[in-house]
Design a protein around this motif. Structure first.
Motif, PDB file in Angstrom:
ATOM      1  N   GLN A  65       0.826  -1.202   0.000  1.00  0.00           N
ATOM      2  CA  GLN A  65       0.000   0.000   0.000  1.00  0.00           C
ATOM      3  C   GLN A  65       0.864   1.257   0.000  1.00  0.00           C
ATOM      4  N   MET A  66       1.924   1.227   0.775  1.00  0.00           N
ATOM      5  CA  MET A  66       2.820   2.391   0.837  1.00  0.00           C
ATOM      6  C   MET A  66       3.457   2.640  -0.526  1.00  0.00           C
ATOM      7  N   ARG A  67       3.911   1.580  -1.178  1.00  0.00           N
ATOM      8  CA  ARG A  67       4.559   1.727  -2.483  1.00  0.00           C
ATOM      9  C   ARG A  67       3.581   2.170  -3.556  1.00  0.00           C
ATOM     10  N   ASP A  68       2.371   1.665  -3.511  1.00  0.00           N
ATOM     11  CA  ASP A  68       1.352   2.116  -4.460  1.00  0.00           C
ATOM     12  C   ASP A  68       1.101   3.613  -4.296  1.00  0.00           C
ATOM     13  N   ALA A  69       1.090   4.073  -3.057  1.00  0.00           N
ATOM     14  CA  ALA A  69       0.848   5.496  -2.794  1.00  0.00           C
ATOM     15  C   ALA A  69       1.983   6.356  -3.341  1.00  0.00           C
ATOM     16  N   ILE A  70       3.220   5.886  -3.214  1.00  0.00           N
ATOM     17  CA  ILE A  70       4.347   6.643  -3.777  1.00  0.00           C
ATOM     18  C   ILE A  70       4.180   6.762  -5.285  1.00  0.00           C
ATOM     19  N   ARG A  71       3.820   5.641  -5.945  1.00  0.00           N
ATOM     20  CA  ARG A  71       3.670   5.667  -7.405  1.00  0.00           C
ATOM     21  C   ARG A  71       2.516   6.568  -7.848  1.00  0.00           C
ATOM     22  N   ASN A  72       1.543   6.771  -6.992  1.00  0.00           N
ATOM     23  CA  ASN A  72       0.383   7.588  -7.352  1.00  0.00           C
ATOM     24  C   ASN A  72       0.501   9.029  -6.869  1.00  0.00           C
ATOM     25  N   ALA A  73       1.632   9.369  -6.254  1.00  0.00           N
ATOM     26  CA  ALA A  73       1.781  10.700  -5.662  1.00  0.00           C
ATOM     27  C   ALA A  73       2.181  11.742  -6.701  1.00  0.00           C
ATOM     28  N   THR A  74       1.807  12.980  -6.435  1.00  0.00           N
ATOM     29  CA  THR A  74       2.363  14.142  -7.127  1.00  0.00           C
ATOM     30  C   THR A  74       3.231  14.874  -6.118  1.00  0.00           C
ATOM     31  N   ILE A  75       4.505  14.984  -6.430  1.00  0.00           N
ATOM     32  CA  ILE A  75       5.465  15.588  -5.506  1.00  0.00           C
ATOM     33  C   ILE A  75       5.599  17.068  -5.823  1.00  0.00           C
ATOM     34  N   LYS A  76       5.392  17.894  -4.821  1.00  0.00           N
ATOM     35  CA  LYS A  76       5.519  19.346  -4.959  1.00  0.00           C
ATOM     36  C   LYS A  76       6.962  19.736  -4.659  1.00  0.00           C
ATOM     37  N   SER A  77       7.770  19.711  -5.678  1.00  0.00           N
ATOM     38  CA  SER A  77       9.215  19.843  -5.524  1.00  0.00           C
ATOM     39  C   SER A  77       9.703  21.244  -5.850  1.00  0.00           C
ATOM     40  N   PRO A  78      10.871  21.646  -5.301  1.00  0.00           N
ATOM     41  CA  PRO A  78      11.492  22.887  -5.745  1.00  0.00           C
ATOM     42  C   PRO A  78      11.755  22.896  -7.249  1.00  0.00           C
ATOM     43  N   ARG A  79      11.922  21.728  -7.859  1.00  0.00           N
ATOM     44  CA  ARG A  79      12.162  21.653  -9.307  1.00  0.00           C
ATOM     45  C   ARG A  79      10.894  21.884 -10.115  1.00  0.00           C
ATOM     46  N   GLY A  80       9.715  21.852  -9.464  1.00  0.00           N
ATOM     47  CA  GLY A  80       8.414  21.842 -10.126  1.00  0.00           C
ATOM     48  C   GLY A  80       7.726  20.523  -9.837  1.00  0.00           C
ATOM     49  N   ASP A  81       6.424  20.476 -10.007  1.00  0.00           N
ATOM     50  CA  ASP A  81       5.671  19.246  -9.733  1.00  0.00           C
ATOM     51  C   ASP A  81       6.192  18.093 -10.574  1.00  0.00           C
ATOM     52  N   PHE A  82       6.244  16.892  -9.975  1.00  0.00           N
ATOM     53  CA  PHE A  82       6.516  15.700 -10.768  1.00  0.00           C
ATOM     54  C   PHE A  82       5.741  14.518 -10.221  1.00  0.00           C
ATOM     55  N   THR A  83       5.517  13.534 -11.084  1.00  0.00           N
ATOM     56  CA  THR A  83       4.859  12.301 -10.698  1.00  0.00           C
ATOM     57  C   THR A  83       5.855  11.154 -10.853  1.00  0.00           C
ATOM     58  N   ILE A  84       5.416   9.942 -10.520  1.00  0.00           N
ATOM     59  CA  ILE A  84       6.287   8.770 -10.570  1.00  0.00           C
ATOM     60  C   ILE A  84       5.707   7.784 -11.575  1.00  0.00           C
ATOM     61  N   SER A  85       6.543   7.284 -12.467  1.00  0.00           N
ATOM     62  CA  SER A  85       6.087   6.307 -13.451  1.00  0.00           C
ATOM     63  C   SER A  85       5.909   4.938 -12.791  1.00  0.00           C
TER      64      SER A  85
END
Length: 386
Positions: A327-347
């Motif tokens: 469940q934790m890993r699925d959540a990481i893959r489905n997250a949108t990270i609000k990064s200093p570089r700009g938003d990114f998602t995980i493939s």
């Protein structure tokens, strides 16, 4: 530029859920703390810990306990060092590393032990390609990505004939392959790929060959001391004013002071640049510079910071109970990270899908010029999770 939320809007809920199994998460840093890459390891750890401290020292209600192993950037020691954290310290999560060869060993050990691994730098394509695993993620890049982004820009600039040059090792080949794929898709041709053994820096024969080929553009993947010498030698050979030199961002990241005037005006592509036009980056750079006044708020610190964000996103979904691994890993893959570089998602393969910036060297900074490619995903060829 994409809209990025401020640190206040970014903050994750830290309520400790009743389902959590304990009040502690053990995080193991396997990073270079000595040798050539020591400063990179320090920056990654600093960024990770700074994010945790911004959340009050906890993630999803859990106290964070840290363990450290110096990987010495030595692939042969990778399995033993990884097992010190996995079997001796019983860590819940691994954070590492910089060197791709060490990361390959670390990923293998993590997968065999079913421990969650977040890689905060190493770009080896195989890790999110044929060797991808449900428990392995990256907060950084694949070597293919910055090369591909720079290839897009070079083709858009109207260049038709290119030469690529790198050390004869996996990272160099993966980066130059990325450039070639995009450049030739855009109508150009890579007419020669020049290499020399790692870590040799006798560039003169290759520079003579470049001068004789007379390409429209030269793409390179070098880092550290090799990047310093190559940029200086390229300018000293009189090529800088004749044939544009471009590269992956590591050519000019952490090297500008040593490169001096020879680096001015160079264009590179990377997923981060100095001074992006968003509030979160401004806040990150200000906070990092205040906390670590002798260190730059660089891409390595950002990658560490975002590794902590990725872990937080996963832990929040399971109320801090890291025993709920799937469940934790699925959540990481489905997250949108609000990064200093700009938003990114995980493939699905665990690699960031992110913007890549065209940067220009101005003074001691890699200044953003434009977004070279939006939401660039590594193709993750051979990954069974795709």
């Amino acid at each position: 530029m994409k809209k990025v939320l401020t640190g206040t809007a970014l903050a994750l809920s830290l309520a400790f859920g009743a389902g959590a199994a304990s009040a502690e998460v053990k995080v193991g840093f396997m990073l270079p703390y000595s040798g050539t890459y020591a400063q990179l390891g320090e920056a990654i750890e600093n960024g990770f810990k700074m994010y945790v401290e911004e959340q009050g020292g906890k993630l999803a209600g859990q106290e964070v306990t840290y363990f450290r192993v110096d990987d010495e950037s030595n692939p042969s020691k990778g399995p033993d060092n990884a097992n010190r954290l996995i079997k001796r310290d019983n860590v819940d999560v691994l954070i590492g590393t910089v060197h791709s060869g060490v990361a390959m060993a670390l990923a293998k050990a993590a997968t065999e032990s079913d421990v969650t691994l977040i890689i905060p730098n190493a770009g080896a394509v195989a890790i999110t390609g044929p060797l991808c695993s449900k428990n392995v993620f990256r907060s950084s890049f694949s070597n293919w990505q910055p090369g591909y982004a720079m290839g897009v820009v070079a083709a858009e600039d109207g260049h038709k004939k290119a030469v690529t040059i790198s050390w004869n090792y996996a990272a160099g080949k993966e980066s130059t392959d990325g450039f070639k794929e995009a450049f030739e898709k855009g109508g150009g041709e890579v007419v020669e790929h020049l290499t020399l053994p790692f870590p040799q820096v006798e560039f003169q024969p290759l520079l003579t060959e470049i001068a004789s080929i007379k390409p429209d553009v030269v793409y390179t993947f070098f880092a550290g001391g090799g990047a310093v010498k190559f940029v200086q030698d390229y300018a000293a050979a009189g090529l800088k004013d004749q044939i544009p030199l471009v590269g992956a961002g590591f050519l000019t990241d952490g090297t500008l002071k040593a490169q001096g005037e020879s680096a001015q005006g160079l264009h590179t592509a990377l997923h981060y640049a100095d001074g992006l036009d968003n509030e979160l980056d401004k806040e990150f750079r200000e906070n990092y510079s205040e906390k670590y006044p002798d260190l730059p708020p660089d891409v390595y610190a950002v990658q560490g910071y975002d590794a902590a964000q990725m872990l937080a996103a996963g832990m929040e979904a399971v109320d801090g109970d890291v025993s709920k691994k799937d469940q934790m890993r699925d959540a990481i893959r489905n997250a949108t990270i609000k990064s200093p570089r700009g938003d990114f998602t995980i493939s699905k393969s665990g690699n960031p899908v992110q913007d890549f910036y065209l940067r220009e060297v101005k003074g001691m900074e890699n200044v953003p010029v434009k977004i070279a490619v939006e939401d660039l995903a590594d193709p993750s060829r051979g990954c069974k999770l795709m």
